[in-house]
Design a protein around this motif. Structure first.
Motif, PDB file in Angstrom:
ATOM      1  N   LEU A  93      -8.269  -3.592  73.599  1.00  7.13           N
ATOM      2  CA  LEU A  93      -7.177  -2.613  73.514  1.00  7.13           C
ATOM      3  C   LEU A  93      -7.450  -1.417  74.407  1.00  7.13           C
ATOM      4  CD1 LEU A  93      -6.641  -2.649  69.649  1.00  7.13           C
ATOM      5  CD2 LEU A  93      -5.026  -3.475  71.355  1.00  7.13           C
ATOM      6  N   GLN A  94      -8.682  -0.938  74.368  1.00  5.58           N
ATOM      7  CA  GLN A  94      -9.070   0.250  75.125  1.00  5.58           C
ATOM      8  C   GLN A  94      -8.967   0.014  76.626  1.00  5.58           C
ATOM      9  OE1 GLN A  94     -13.145   1.167  74.400  1.00  5.58           O
ATOM     10  NE2 GLN A  94     -13.172   2.945  75.701  1.00  5.58           N
ATOM     11  N   ASN A  95      -9.390  -1.138  77.089  1.00 14.44           N
ATOM     12  CA  ASN A  95      -9.400  -1.417  78.524  1.00 14.44           C
ATOM     13  C   ASN A  95      -8.010  -1.678  79.087  1.00 14.44           C
ATOM     14  OD1 ASN A  95     -12.162  -1.103  78.677  1.00 14.44           O
ATOM     15  ND2 ASN A  95     -12.573  -3.257  78.285  1.00 14.44           N
ATOM     16  N   GLU A  96      -7.079  -2.034  78.243  1.00 11.82           N
ATOM     17  CA  GLU A  96      -5.723  -2.318  78.705  1.00 11.82           C
ATOM     18  C   GLU A  96      -5.015  -1.036  79.161  1.00 11.82           C
ATOM     19  OE1 GLU A  96      -2.851  -4.674  79.956  1.00 11.82           O
ATOM     20  OE2 GLU A  96      -4.723  -5.397  79.090  1.00 11.82           O
ATOM     21  N   LEU A  97      -5.307   0.072  78.523  1.00  7.74           N
ATOM     22  CA  LEU A  97      -4.608   1.331  78.839  1.00  7.74           C
ATOM     23  C   LEU A  97      -4.853   1.807  80.275  1.00  7.74           C
ATOM     24  CD1 LEU A  97      -5.097   3.086  75.409  1.00  7.74           C
ATOM     25  CD2 LEU A  97      -2.976   2.112  76.297  1.00  7.74           C
ATOM     26  N   PRO A  98      -6.100   1.928  80.729  1.00  5.19           N
ATOM     27  CA  PRO A  98      -6.303   2.350  82.123  1.00  5.19           C
ATOM     28  C   PRO A  98      -5.772   1.331  83.130  1.00  5.19           C
ATOM     29  CG  PRO A  98      -8.324   2.639  80.862  1.00  5.19           C
ATOM     30  CD  PRO A  98      -7.369   1.890  79.993  1.00  5.19           C
ATOM     31  N   LYS A  99      -5.816   0.041  82.783  1.00  5.30           N
ATOM     32  CA  LYS A  99      -5.267  -0.984  83.684  1.00  5.30           C
ATOM     33  C   LYS A  99      -3.773  -0.758  83.900  1.00  5.30           C
ATOM     34  CE  LYS A  99      -8.359  -4.774  82.457  1.00  5.30           C
ATOM     35  NZ  LYS A  99      -8.423  -6.078  81.764  1.00  5.30           N
ATOM     36  N   GLN A 100      -3.055  -0.466  82.824  1.00  2.29           N
ATOM     37  CA  GLN A 100      -1.613  -0.218  82.929  1.00  2.29           C
ATOM     38  C   GLN A 100      -1.344   0.987  83.826  1.00  2.29           C
ATOM     39  OE1 GLN A 100      -0.254   0.304  78.923  1.00  2.29           O
ATOM     40  NE2 GLN A 100      -0.109  -1.885  78.526  1.00  2.29           N
ATOM     41  N   GLU A 101      -2.139   2.021  83.631  1.00  2.00           N
ATOM     42  CA  GLU A 101      -1.942   3.232  84.434  1.00  2.00           C
ATOM     43  C   GLU A 101      -2.240   2.963  85.907  1.00  2.00           C
ATOM     44  OE1 GLU A 101      -3.619   7.725  84.368  1.00  2.00           O
ATOM     45  OE2 GLU A 101      -2.944   6.870  82.473  1.00  2.00           O
ATOM     46  N   ALA A 102      -3.275   2.174  86.175  1.00  8.20           N
ATOM     47  CA  ALA A 102      -3.626   1.838  87.551  1.00  8.20           C
ATOM     48  C   ALA A 102      -2.527   1.022  88.231  1.00  8.20           C
ATOM     49  CB  ALA A 102      -4.941   1.065  87.579  1.00  8.20           C
ATOM     50  N   GLN A 103      -1.766   0.295  87.438  1.00  5.81           N
ATOM     51  CA  GLN A 103      -0.664  -0.508  87.975  1.00  5.81           C
ATOM     52  C   GLN A 103       0.610   0.318  88.134  1.00  5.81           C
ATOM     53  OE1 GLN A 103      -0.516  -3.642  85.064  1.00  5.81           O
ATOM     54  NE2 GLN A 103      -2.224  -4.756  85.973  1.00  5.81           N
ATOM     55  N   GLY A 104       0.499   1.615  87.876  1.00  4.99           N
ATOM     56  CA  GLY A 104       1.628   2.496  88.096  1.00  4.99           C
ATOM     57  C   GLY A 104       2.502   2.735  86.884  1.00  4.99           C
ATOM     58  N   MET A 105       2.130   2.208  85.741  1.00  7.33           N
ATOM     59  CA  MET A 105       2.922   2.443  84.528  1.00  7.33           C
ATOM     60  C   MET A 105       2.639   3.845  84.017  1.00  7.33           C
ATOM     61  SD  MET A 105       2.273  -1.033  82.430  1.00  7.33           S
ATOM     62  CE  MET A 105       3.562  -2.230  82.350  1.00  7.33           C
ATOM     63  N   SER A 106       3.668   4.524  83.646  1.00  7.36           N
ATOM     64  CA  SER A 106       3.529   5.871  83.090  1.00  7.36           C
ATOM     65  C   SER A 106       3.220   5.757  81.600  1.00  7.36           C
ATOM     66  CB  SER A 106       4.830   6.649  83.292  1.00  7.36           C
ATOM     67  OG  SER A 106       4.723   7.908  82.705  1.00  7.36           O
ATOM     68  N   ASN A 107       2.228   6.503  81.173  1.00  7.00           N
ATOM     69  CA  ASN A 107       1.827   6.473  79.757  1.00  7.00           C
ATOM     70  C   ASN A 107       1.874   7.877  79.165  1.00  7.00           C
ATOM     71  OD1 ASN A 107       1.127   3.653  79.420  1.00  7.00           O
ATOM     72  ND2 ASN A 107      -0.563   4.062  80.817  1.00  7.00           N
ATOM     73  N   ASP A 108       2.185   7.947  77.887  1.00  8.26           N
ATOM     74  CA  ASP A 108       2.263   9.227  77.184  1.00  8.26           C
ATOM     75  C   ASP A 108       1.080   9.419  76.237  1.00  8.26           C
ATOM     76  OD1 ASP A 108       4.730   9.750  78.352  1.00  8.26           O
ATOM     77  OD2 ASP A 108       5.812   8.686  76.759  1.00  8.26           O
ATOM     78  N   TYR A 109      -0.053   8.933  76.604  1.00  6.97           N
ATOM     79  CA  TYR A 109      -1.153   8.902  75.658  1.00  6.97           C
ATOM     80  C   TYR A 109      -2.324   9.814  76.009  1.00  6.97           C
ATOM     81  CZ  TYR A 109      -3.611   6.080  79.072  1.00  6.97           C
ATOM     82  OH  TYR A 109      -4.208   5.650  80.210  1.00  6.97           O
ATOM     83  N   HIS A 110      -2.283  10.584  77.052  1.00  9.61           N
ATOM     84  CA  HIS A 110      -3.469  11.245  77.596  1.00  9.61           C
ATOM     85  C   HIS A 110      -4.300  11.990  76.552  1.00  9.61           C
ATOM     86  CE1 HIS A 110      -2.416  10.063  81.599  1.00  9.61           C
ATOM     87  NE2 HIS A 110      -1.194  10.519  81.406  1.00  9.61           N
ATOM     88  N   LEU A 111      -3.729  12.921  75.825  1.00 13.97           N
ATOM     89  CA  LEU A 111      -4.483  13.665  74.818  1.00 13.97           C
ATOM     90  C   LEU A 111      -4.900  12.748  73.675  1.00 13.97           C
ATOM     91  CD1 LEU A 111      -5.648  16.343  73.930  1.00 13.97           C
ATOM     92  CD2 LEU A 111      -3.455  16.895  72.880  1.00 13.97           C
ATOM     93  N   LEU A 112      -4.005  11.862  73.280  1.00  7.88           N
ATOM     94  CA  LEU A 112      -4.313  10.915  72.215  1.00  7.88           C
ATOM     95  C   LEU A 112      -5.435   9.976  72.655  1.00  7.88           C
ATOM     96  CD1 LEU A 112      -3.555   9.919  69.395  1.00  7.88           C
ATOM     97  CD2 LEU A 112      -1.825   8.469  70.467  1.00  7.88           C
ATOM     98  N   PHE A 113      -5.426   9.574  73.913  1.00  4.19           N
ATOM     99  CA  PHE A 113      -6.482   8.696  74.423  1.00  4.19           C
ATOM    100  C   PHE A 113      -7.832   9.392  74.398  1.00  4.19           C
ATOM    101  CE2 PHE A 113      -8.680   6.351  77.903  1.00  4.19           C
ATOM    102  CZ  PHE A 113      -8.724   5.119  77.278  1.00  4.19           C
ATOM    103  N   VAL A 114      -7.871  10.667  74.722  1.00  2.00           N
ATOM    104  CA  VAL A 114      -9.115  11.437  74.652  1.00  2.00           C
ATOM    105  C   VAL A 114      -9.632  11.446  73.217  1.00  2.00           C
ATOM    106  CG1 VAL A 114     -10.127  13.736  74.895  1.00  2.00           C
ATOM    107  CG2 VAL A 114      -8.609  12.855  76.673  1.00  2.00           C
ATOM    108  N   HIS A 115      -8.747  11.658  72.264  1.00  2.00           N
ATOM    109  CA  HIS A 115      -9.124  11.629  70.848  1.00  2.00           C
ATOM    110  C   HIS A 115      -9.645  10.242  70.473  1.00  2.00           C
ATOM    111  CE1 HIS A 115      -9.121  12.214  66.557  1.00  2.00           C
ATOM    112  NE2 HIS A 115      -8.217  11.255  66.401  1.00  2.00           N
ATOM    113  N   THR A 116      -8.981   9.213  70.956  1.00  2.00           N
ATOM    114  CA  THR A 116      -9.402   7.845  70.687  1.00  2.00           C
ATOM    115  C   THR A 116     -10.811   7.606  71.215  1.00  2.00           C
ATOM    116  OG1 THR A 116      -7.095   7.119  70.840  1.00  2.00           O
ATOM    117  CG2 THR A 116      -8.779   5.420  71.073  1.00  2.00           C
TER     118      THR A 116
END
Length: 112
Positions: free
Chosen positions: A54-77
């Motif tokens: 689950l964790q590794n999927e998030l940066p992969k999506q961002e690298a592919q140009g997908m916009s994510n709304d998780y930045h602060l939440l991801f830091v907490h995670t």
């Protein structure tokens, strides 16, 4: 709520389960229930292993140009994940210490 935020909450929930299992393992070891304590460590490890996909999927999506709304939440995670990794180490060390303490107490009792 977008998919990335859902993933973050999934990770946080899994981390909570793993944390509870590591803590329970230490409690069991304190009462000389070492086999059960080891089972809780294994259970927590199994839960914790789900996090990495689950964790590794998030940066992969961002690298592919997908916009994510998780930045602060991801830091907490990430903070929660690191916290539980430390708790795992502590649980394993505490459980080993409890085993040694109880073994030494048995040896002392036999000498009396």
């Amino acid at each position: 709520m977008d998919d990335s935020v859902k993933r973050c909450f999934q990770i946080i929930a899994i981390v909570g389960e793993a944390k509870a299992s590591y803590i329970e393992s230490m409690r069991l070891a304190r009462y000389q229930q070492f086999e059960k304590a080891k089972e809780y460590i294994k259970q927590a490890d199994k839960s914790f292993s789900l996090i990495y996909d689950l964790q590794n999927e998030l940066p992969k999506q961002e690298a592919q140009g997908m916009s994510n709304d998780y930045h602060l939440l991801f830091v907490h995670t990430q903070d929660q994940i690191m916290s539980v990794e430390h708790l795992k180490i502590m649980a394993m060390e505490m459980n080993a210490c409890y085993e040694k303490i109880f073994d030494l107490e048995k040896k002392i009792d036999r000498r009396k």
